[in-house]
Write an enzyme that holds these catalytic residues in place. Structure first.
Site, PDB file in Angstrom:
ATOM      1  N   ASN A 105      33.948  66.713  67.078  1.00  0.00           N
ATOM      2  CA  ASN A 105      33.512  65.611  66.335  1.00  0.00           C
ATOM      3  C   ASN A 105      34.276  64.498  66.752  1.00  0.00           C
ATOM      4  OD1 ASN A 105      33.293  63.986  63.979  1.00  0.00           O
ATOM      5  ND2 ASN A 105      34.740  65.262  62.596  1.00  0.00           N
ATOM      6  N   TRP A 106      33.476  63.553  67.158  1.00  0.00           N
ATOM      7  CA  TRP A 106      34.277  62.162  67.563  1.00  0.00           C
ATOM      8  C   TRP A 106      34.654  61.404  66.559  1.00  0.00           C
ATOM      9  CZ3 TRP A 106      30.506  60.930  72.483  1.00  0.00           C
ATOM     10  CH2 TRP A 106      30.844  62.065  73.610  1.00  0.00           C
ATOM     11  N   LYS A 107      34.343  61.495  65.500  1.00  0.00           N
ATOM     12  CA  LYS A 107      34.484  60.645  64.218  1.00  0.00           C
ATOM     13  C   LYS A 107      34.400  59.073  64.802  1.00  0.00           C
ATOM     14  CE  LYS A 107      37.888  64.084  62.760  1.00  0.00           C
ATOM     15  NZ  LYS A 107      39.335  64.431  62.361  1.00  0.00           N
ATOM     16  N   HIS A 157      32.478  67.173  55.812  1.00  0.00           N
ATOM     17  CA  HIS A 157      34.038  67.018  56.421  1.00  0.00           C
ATOM     18  C   HIS A 157      34.810  66.547  55.528  1.00  0.00           C
ATOM     19  CE1 HIS A 157      37.214  65.667  59.012  1.00  0.00           C
ATOM     20  NE2 HIS A 157      36.641  66.451  60.130  1.00  0.00           N
ATOM     21  N   GLU A 183      37.182  64.041  55.483  1.00  0.00           N
ATOM     22  CA  GLU A 183      37.399  62.711  55.451  1.00  0.00           C
ATOM     23  C   GLU A 183      36.141  62.121  54.745  1.00  0.00           C
ATOM     24  OE1 GLU A 183      37.813  62.286  59.685  1.00  0.00           O
ATOM     25  OE2 GLU A 183      39.662  63.171  59.812  1.00  0.00           O
ATOM     26  N   GLU A 188      38.127  74.236  57.894  1.00  0.00           N
ATOM     27  CA  GLU A 188      39.226  73.290  58.305  1.00  0.00           C
ATOM     28  C   GLU A 188      40.112  72.830  57.151  1.00  0.00           C
ATOM     29  OE1 GLU A 188      37.590  70.687  61.797  1.00  0.00           O
ATOM     30  OE2 GLU A 188      36.787  69.748  59.707  1.00  0.00           O
ATOM     31  N   GLY A 235      44.318  66.748  62.590  1.00  0.00           N
ATOM     32  CA  GLY A 235      44.925  65.452  63.063  1.00  0.00           C
ATOM     33  C   GLY A 235      46.350  65.821  62.947  1.00  0.00           C
ATOM     34  N   SER A 267      43.510  70.712  64.499  1.00  0.00           N
ATOM     35  CA  SER A 267      44.588  70.728  65.591  1.00  0.00           C
ATOM     36  C   SER A 267      44.126  71.808  66.729  1.00  0.00           C
ATOM     37  CB  SER A 267      45.854  70.833  64.968  1.00  0.00           C
ATOM     38  OG  SER A 267      46.112  69.749  64.388  1.00  0.00           O
ATOM     39  N   GLY A 275      38.554  67.812  66.681  1.00  0.00           N
ATOM     40  CA  GLY A 275      38.593  66.456  66.536  1.00  0.00           C
ATOM     41  C   GLY A 275      39.205  65.690  67.860  1.00  0.00           C
TER      42      GLY A 275
HETATM   43  P1  PGA Z   1      41.677  67.622  64.793  1.00  0.00           P
HETATM   44  O1  PGA Z   1      40.377  67.207  63.895  1.00  0.00           O
HETATM   45  O2  PGA Z   1      41.194  68.731  65.783  1.00  0.00           O
HETATM   46  O3  PGA Z   1      41.811  66.176  65.559  1.00  0.00           O
HETATM   47  O4  PGA Z   1      42.713  68.213  63.929  1.00  0.00           O
HETATM   48  C1  PGA Z   1      39.333  68.375  63.455  1.00  0.00           C
HETATM   49  C2  PGA Z   1      38.587  67.791  62.565  1.00  0.00           C
HETATM   50  O5  PGA Z   1      38.448  66.985  61.973  1.00  0.00           O
HETATM   51  O6  PGA Z   1      37.301  68.210  62.796  1.00  0.00           O
END
Ligand code: PGA
Length: 286
Positions: A28-30, A111, A113, A183, A189, A225, A246
């Site tokens: 997921n490149w966000k 997600h 976020e 998640e 993150g 992570s 991420g």
């Molecule tokens: P991360 O993000 O690997 O940077 O923890 C995962 C995600 O939000 O899908």
């Protein structure tokens, strides 16, 4: 631990130590990666995956521009978000028809976020799931608990609520169009993933819940992570069917290393999207 549980654990340990399934490795490149950066990334990971399924969820601009490059590299791709509406006056939104037009077969939804910063409720996410499924997409549905939920022990209740609400109206024959990404919000993150025990226990719970709801189960990815240091251990866990990555998915070297680790530990011929129906509980009363 009772006799049966002990035996089950031994069997699971032996199986996961000697028998590795193909994994789904999703990035997921966000809100990262311009088109140019995306192209450079793809050049670095070109042609690496044979047995595992690689998926990338870029921002919309790169999604449209790199669609052919993804397809040429055998990489599945899709948006990080899409509208639950079919079309019309919804400023800033992208419809399923638009993403299908550029060849997307996959889409992320739910997600944390999106839930947190854009106030997407379980009801909205449910509408997106239903829209995506009815238009033939494979949906990666993200669920996960907060640190407070984890520490208070209510995380199972929270996850079950998300599953039940987000999947409401999905029929059992449509379940193979869903992949769950577990998640834990507190692990996203932070550089600190959930422990192997926590992942194993929670994935087991999610699969058990799906069996109770539908009489079958679907792949459950772990996200939070994941990196090139912990991917091998996490990927080996019995109920882990892949990763949603991420920050390590923005680094071609780390992402390639994760793909390589998965390739090395993978036996050919194991389906990555198993969904074996034993009954149709969810369809009752429809
Ligand atoms: P991360 O993000 O690997 O940077 O923890 C995962 C995600 O939000 O899908």
């Amino acid at each position: 631990m009772g006799q049966n549980t002990k035996l089950e654990k031994i069997v699971r340990d032996v199986v996961s130590a000697h028998f590795h399934k193909a994994l789904i490795i999703a990035a997921n490149w966000k809100m990262n990666m311009t088109i140019l950066q995306g192209k450079q990334f793809l050049n670095q990971i070109d042609g690496m995956a044979a047995q595992n399924k690689i998926l990338i969820f870029p921002p919309s601009t790169a999604l449209a521009s790199l669609a052919l490059d993804f397809a040429r590299n055998g990489i599945g791709y899709g948006p990080q978000n899409f509208s639950e509406k079919q079309q019309g006056a919804y400023t800033g939104e992208i419809s399923v028809e638009m993403i299908r037009e550029i060849g997307c077969q996959y889409a992320l939804t739910g997600h944390s976020e999106r839930r947190l910063y854009y106030h997407e409720t379980d009801e909205v996410i449910n509408s997106k799931v239903l829209r995506g499924v009815s238009e033939g997409l494979q949906i990666i549905l993200c669920i996960g608990e907060t640190l407070t939920d984890r520490e208070s022990g209510s995380y199972r209740k929270v996850l079950l609520h998300q599953l039940e609400t987000d999947l409401r109206g999905v029929r059992s024959e449509e379940l193979s169009q869903i992949i769950i990404a577990y998640e834990p919000i507190w692990a996203i993150g932070t550089g600190k993933s959930a422990s192997e025990e926590q992942i194993e226990e929670t994935h087991g719970f999610i699969k058990q819940s799906l069996r109770q709801l539908y009489g079958c189960t679907i792949p459950v990815l772990y996200g939070g992570s994941v990196n090139d240091k912990n991917a091998a251990e996490i990927g080996r866990l019995f109920d882990v069917d892949g990763f949603l990555i991420g920050s390590a998915g923005l680094d071609a070297v780390k992402f390639s290393r994760i793909i390589r680790l998965a390739e090395e530990s993978c036996n050919e011929g194991i389906e990555w999207n198993p969904c074996v129906f034993t009954n149709k509980k969810r369809d009752k009363g429809k």
